[in-house]
Design a protein around this motif. Structure first.
Motif, PDB file in Angstrom:
ATOM      1  N   ALA A  82       0.822  -1.219   0.000  1.00  8.73           N
ATOM      2  CA  ALA A  82       0.000   0.000   0.000  1.00  8.73           C
ATOM      3  C   ALA A  82       0.853   1.264   0.000  1.00  8.73           C
ATOM      4  O   ALA A  82       0.444   2.287  -0.555  1.00  8.73           O
ATOM      5  N   SER A 162      -2.348   8.437   0.715  1.00 11.44           N
ATOM      6  CA  SER A 162      -2.155   6.986   0.847  1.00 11.44           C
ATOM      7  C   SER A 162      -3.338   6.267   1.496  1.00 11.44           C
ATOM      8  O   SER A 162      -3.364   5.037   1.516  1.00 11.44           O
ATOM      9  N   LYS A 165      -5.368   3.398  -0.313  1.00  4.94           N
ATOM     10  CA  LYS A 165      -4.606   2.152  -0.430  1.00  4.94           C
ATOM     11  C   LYS A 165      -4.449   1.479   0.934  1.00  4.94           C
ATOM     12  O   LYS A 165      -4.481   0.247   1.033  1.00  4.94           O
TER      13      LYS A 165
END
Length: 204
Positions: A82, A162, A165
């Motif tokens: 991720a 982020s 993810k």
């Protein structure tokens, strides 16, 4: 037309929508939810699971500990994927930022404590975040020996970029579980965490 049955189904659908973490319009998902809340099934005696080595005396404690270690490693694999290409070097870095986002600024000692790291490891994570400009440090107004850390605007931006993810990575770890199973697991894991936290930190 069987109005009573239709009304009962509508009531069940409303309950399903309100009680489930991620309700889906898929009929099979609704059917699974109905089976899970079946009173006859809930009150029936659960069968004891079978695991490798059980016949030769391997304990449930051993199996649980091994599973927790393995799940941590799987979760770490998903988390690493991720953060690929992001500002984060390790999953611990974004976890520290999430802690600061949800709980607000705190001392370095408290941040390390909340993430269950020893001081040297936690200090290195904080240093990396500081060097990247994702957090700032300042002296505590109460205790001059204590350093307060807080997330920066850059840190918030990197975290937001982020998060989709990261959420997907978290969901991948728990994919096989139903909404009810996730709630049960949260309660069990919380019981374990509370016990060990009290044993290791609250007495200090």
């Amino acid at each position: 037309m069987m109005y009573n049955l239709v009304n009962e189904l509508l009531s069940l659908v409303k309950t399903y929508e309100n009680d489930s973490l991620n309700p889906s319009e898929d009929l099979n998902a609704f059917r699974r939810w109905l089976n899970e809340r079946d009173p006859g099934k809930a009150t029936s005696k659960k069968q004891s699971p079978v695991w490798k080595g059980k016949a030769s005396g391997r304990s449930a404690d051993s199996v649980i500990n091994t599973s927790l270690v393995h799940l941590y490693r799987y979760a770490k694999m998903h988390a690493k994927a991720a953060i690929a290409g992001s500002a984060f070097s390790t999953p611990d870095e974004f976890i520290y930022l999430i802690t600061l986002t949800s709980a607000g600024e705190m001392s370095k000692t408290e941040l390390i404590k909340q993430n269950i790291h020893d001081k040297p490891a936690g200090t290195l994570i904080i240093k990396r975040l500081f060097d990247k400009g994702l957090i700032v440090q300042k002296s505590s107004g109460i205790d001059k020996r204590s350093t307060i850390v807080q997330i920066t605007e850059k840190g918030n931006d990197e975290l937001k970029q982020s998060m989709d993810k990261i959420r997907l990575a978290s969901a991948n770890v728990t994919t096989p579980l139903s909404g009810n199973e996730k709630i049960e697991l949260i309660a069990l894991l919380g019981k374990l965490e509370d016990f060990h936290y009290a044993k290791n930190f609250e007495k200090n």
